[in-house]
Scaffold this motif. Structure first.
Motif, PDB file in Angstrom:
ATOM      1  N   ILE A 156       0.832  -1.205   0.000  1.00  6.06           N
ATOM      2  CA  ILE A 156       0.000   0.000   0.000  1.00  6.06           C
ATOM      3  C   ILE A 156       0.866   1.254   0.000  1.00  6.06           C
ATOM      4  CG2 ILE A 156      -1.583   1.357   1.420  1.00  6.06           C
ATOM      5  CD1 ILE A 156      -2.958  -1.222   2.202  1.00  6.06           C
ATOM      6  N   VAL A 157       1.907   1.256   0.841  1.00  8.71           N
ATOM      7  CA  VAL A 157       2.789   2.423   0.912  1.00  8.71           C
ATOM      8  C   VAL A 157       3.454   2.668  -0.438  1.00  8.71           C
ATOM      9  CG1 VAL A 157       4.872   3.340   1.969  1.00  8.71           C
ATOM     10  CG2 VAL A 157       3.157   2.210   3.384  1.00  8.71           C
ATOM     11  N   ASN A 158       3.994   1.621  -1.043  1.00  9.46           N
ATOM     12  CA  ASN A 158       4.665   1.782  -2.346  1.00  9.46           C
ATOM     13  C   ASN A 158       3.670   2.148  -3.446  1.00  9.46           C
ATOM     14  OD1 ASN A 158       7.218   1.169  -1.303  1.00  9.46           O
ATOM     15  ND2 ASN A 158       6.912  -1.024  -1.580  1.00  9.46           N
ATOM     16  N   GLY A 159       2.455   1.603  -3.365  1.00 10.11           N
ATOM     17  CA  GLY A 159       1.453   1.914  -4.382  1.00 10.11           C
ATOM     18  C   GLY A 159       0.961   3.345  -4.304  1.00 10.11           C
ATOM     19  N   LEU A 160       0.842   3.875  -3.098  1.00 11.33           N
ATOM     20  CA  LEU A 160       0.361   5.248  -2.955  1.00 11.33           C
ATOM     21  C   LEU A 160       1.378   6.276  -3.440  1.00 11.33           C
ATOM     22  CD1 LEU A 160      -1.376   5.040   0.540  1.00 11.33           C
ATOM     23  CD2 LEU A 160      -2.504   5.396  -1.656  1.00 11.33           C
ATOM     24  N   ARG A 161       2.651   5.948  -3.393  1.00  7.22           N
ATOM     25  CA  ARG A 161       3.666   6.920  -3.800  1.00  7.22           C
ATOM     26  C   ARG A 161       4.329   6.558  -5.136  1.00  7.22           C
ATOM     27  NH1 ARG A 161       8.583   5.593   0.454  1.00  7.22           N
ATOM     28  NH2 ARG A 161       9.006   3.471  -0.255  1.00  7.22           N
ATOM     29  N   VAL A 162       3.672   5.747  -5.952  1.00  7.30           N
ATOM     30  CA  VAL A 162       4.250   5.352  -7.238  1.00  7.30           C
ATOM     31  C   VAL A 162       4.499   6.595  -8.093  1.00  7.30           C
ATOM     32  CG1 VAL A 162       1.959   4.974  -8.233  1.00  7.30           C
ATOM     33  CG2 VAL A 162       3.954   3.856  -9.229  1.00  7.30           C
ATOM     34  N   PHE A 163       5.678   6.645  -8.697  1.00  3.14           N
ATOM     35  CA  PHE A 163       6.067   7.832  -9.456  1.00  3.14           C
ATOM     36  C   PHE A 163       6.873   7.470 -10.713  1.00  3.14           C
ATOM     37  CE2 PHE A 163       9.233  11.158 -10.324  1.00  3.14           C
ATOM     38  CZ  PHE A 163       8.397  12.235 -10.571  1.00  3.14           C
ATOM     39  N   ASP A 164       7.912   6.671 -10.542  1.00  2.00           N
ATOM     40  CA  ASP A 164       8.837   6.401 -11.654  1.00  2.00           C
ATOM     41  C   ASP A 164       8.131   5.774 -12.844  1.00  2.00           C
ATOM     42  OD1 ASP A 164      10.699   7.368  -9.940  1.00  2.00           O
ATOM     43  OD2 ASP A 164      11.658   5.444  -9.497  1.00  2.00           O
ATOM     44  N   GLN A 165       7.311   4.766 -12.579  1.00  2.00           N
ATOM     45  CA  GLN A 165       6.661   4.063 -13.685  1.00  2.00           C
ATOM     46  C   GLN A 165       5.738   4.985 -14.473  1.00  2.00           C
ATOM     47  OE1 GLN A 165       6.875   3.056 -10.539  1.00  2.00           O
ATOM     48  NE2 GLN A 165       7.397   0.881 -10.393  1.00  2.00           N
ATOM     49  N   ILE A 166       5.028   5.868 -13.773  1.00  2.00           N
ATOM     50  CA  ILE A 166       4.105   6.769 -14.468  1.00  2.00           C
ATOM     51  C   ILE A 166       4.867   7.779 -15.313  1.00  2.00           C
ATOM     52  CG2 ILE A 166       2.341   8.541 -14.129  1.00  2.00           C
ATOM     53  CD1 ILE A 166       1.451   7.065 -11.660  1.00  2.00           C
ATOM     54  N   MET A 167       5.922   8.361 -14.756  1.00  2.00           N
ATOM     55  CA  MET A 167       6.682   9.359 -15.499  1.00  2.00           C
ATOM     56  C   MET A 167       7.358   8.759 -16.717  1.00  2.00           C
ATOM     57  SD  MET A 167       6.027  12.162 -14.018  1.00  2.00           S
ATOM     58  CE  MET A 167       7.206  13.219 -14.870  1.00  2.00           C
ATOM     59  N   ALA A 168       7.784   7.505 -16.635  1.00  2.68           N
ATOM     60  CA  ALA A 168       8.446   6.871 -17.774  1.00  2.68           C
ATOM     61  C   ALA A 168       7.448   6.408 -18.826  1.00  2.68           C
ATOM     62  CB  ALA A 168       9.284   5.680 -17.306  1.00  2.68           C
ATOM     63  N   LEU A 169       6.288   5.914 -18.399  1.00  2.00           N
ATOM     64  CA  LEU A 169       5.322   5.371 -19.344  1.00  2.00           C
ATOM     65  C   LEU A 169       4.457   6.452 -19.981  1.00  2.00           C
ATOM     66  CD1 LEU A 169       4.137   2.216 -17.373  1.00  2.00           C
ATOM     67  CD2 LEU A 169       5.250   2.200 -19.609  1.00  2.00           C
TER      68      LEU A 169
END
Length: 319
Positions: free
Chosen positions: A248-261
């Motif tokens: 949950i913690v990692n999912g709420l702060r996801v950033f790298d994958q979105i910026m790259a994709l």
């Protein structure tokens, strides 16, 4: 003669301290500074963590109530930044995307990780090689992984080529550029990279489950699903709590994958609070507004972590 008897009586009735004869035991020296060194040796690291993490977080929380642009003076605006957040439809959409990616990735990665852990917990000869292969995505750079998947999801990429090869040309589409499917491509990448981490946690939990309990349940007539639901799952409850909390913690702060994709696109379809914090603070210069978004994200992470720990807290029942 009398003196001799008194001396002998003294030796019997009043023995020396320690209850034994012999040379006097040397008194220990006063504890020096090194005796308590276990706490002050770590003091530099503790101070560094406090300054970088807690003090910096507190300063950022303070700027969440200002209109600071990152340079120059600022004015205290109270709750205006938070009011703007909840009045902005794009921020509400970013919050929805954040929650969707967090919970969907936790559910899918934990189910897949537990299934793989159960399969590899058996006596397979190739289980060690399979463990390495399934865990390998975890140690890879999220940016590198995302760029590889972006190539796969490209309109001229391998995925559409396979669909065309099997006669499903009508399903081919620009996956990361489609507002409907872009969020799902991000979810696939997150789940693919986090499944190995959940697998390792569940394998550690399964290693602590006594084999005798499962054998006793099998003798009593319990089938495979009943043994899993009533014996294995309660026994690995601490592992479930750890895996879901970190997920949950990692999912709420996801950033790298979105910026790259997708970089938050198309048309804001994959924006999250983390990407909005970056864009508002560093791209648009609205540091106070970005700090308010960051503080909101921190509070959400803290709240869900506490609730999740509360729900999954407890000890497995002893049979």
């Amino acid at each position: 003669m009398t003196g001799t008897v008194e001396s002998e009586t003294e030796l019997v009735v009043l023995p020396k301290k320690g209850g034994r004869r012999g040379p006097e035991v040397q008194q220990p020296r006063r504890p020096g500074l090194l005796k308590f060194g276990h706490w002050w040796w770590a003091l530099p690291g503790i101070i560094l963590v406090i300054l970088i993490h807690y003090v910096a977080t507190a300063v950022g929380g303070f700027f969440a109530f200002t209109d600071w642009s990152g340079i120059g003076d600022f004015a205290f605006v109270g709750l205006d930044n938070f009011v703007k957040i909840f009045q902005d439809p794009t921020k509400i959409g970013a919050l929805g995307n954040t929650l969707f990616l967090a919970f969907a990735s936790v559910v899918l990665s934990n189910i897949a990780g537990l299934a793989i852990a159960l399969g590899l917990n058996r006596g397979l000869r190739s289980r060690y090689v399979l463990r390495v292969l399934f865990f390998m995505p975890v140690v890879l750079s999220p940016l590198a992984v995302s760029y590889i998947w972006k190539f796969i999801f490209d309109y001229n990429g391998p995925l559409n080529a396979v669909l065309s090869a099997v006669g499903l040309e009508e399903l081919a589409k620009p996956w990361v550029a489609d507002p409907t499917w872009a969020i799902w491509t991000v979810l696939i990448v997150i789940v693919w990279q986090n499944t190995g981490f959940a697998m390792v946690i569940y394998m550690a939990g399964l290693a602590a489950v006594p084999v005798e309990i499962e054998e006793a349940a099998a003798i009593d007539g319990a089938n495979l699903w009943q043994r899993f639901w009533h014996v294995t799952l309660p026994s690995i409850r601490p592992a479930v709590a750890i895996a879901t909390t970190l997920g949950i913690v990692n999912g709420l702060r996801v950033f790298d994958q979105i910026m790259a994709l997708t970089a938050g696109g198309p048309a804001g379809a994959t924006e999250t609070l983390a990407t909005q914090v970056y864009k508002q603070s560093f791209s648009l210069g609205n540091f106070g507004y970005g700090a308010a978004l960051a503080l909101l994200l921190t509070l959400i992470i803290l709240a869900f972590a506490l609730v999740q720990q509360r729900v999954t807290n407890g000890r497995p029942e002893e049979s």
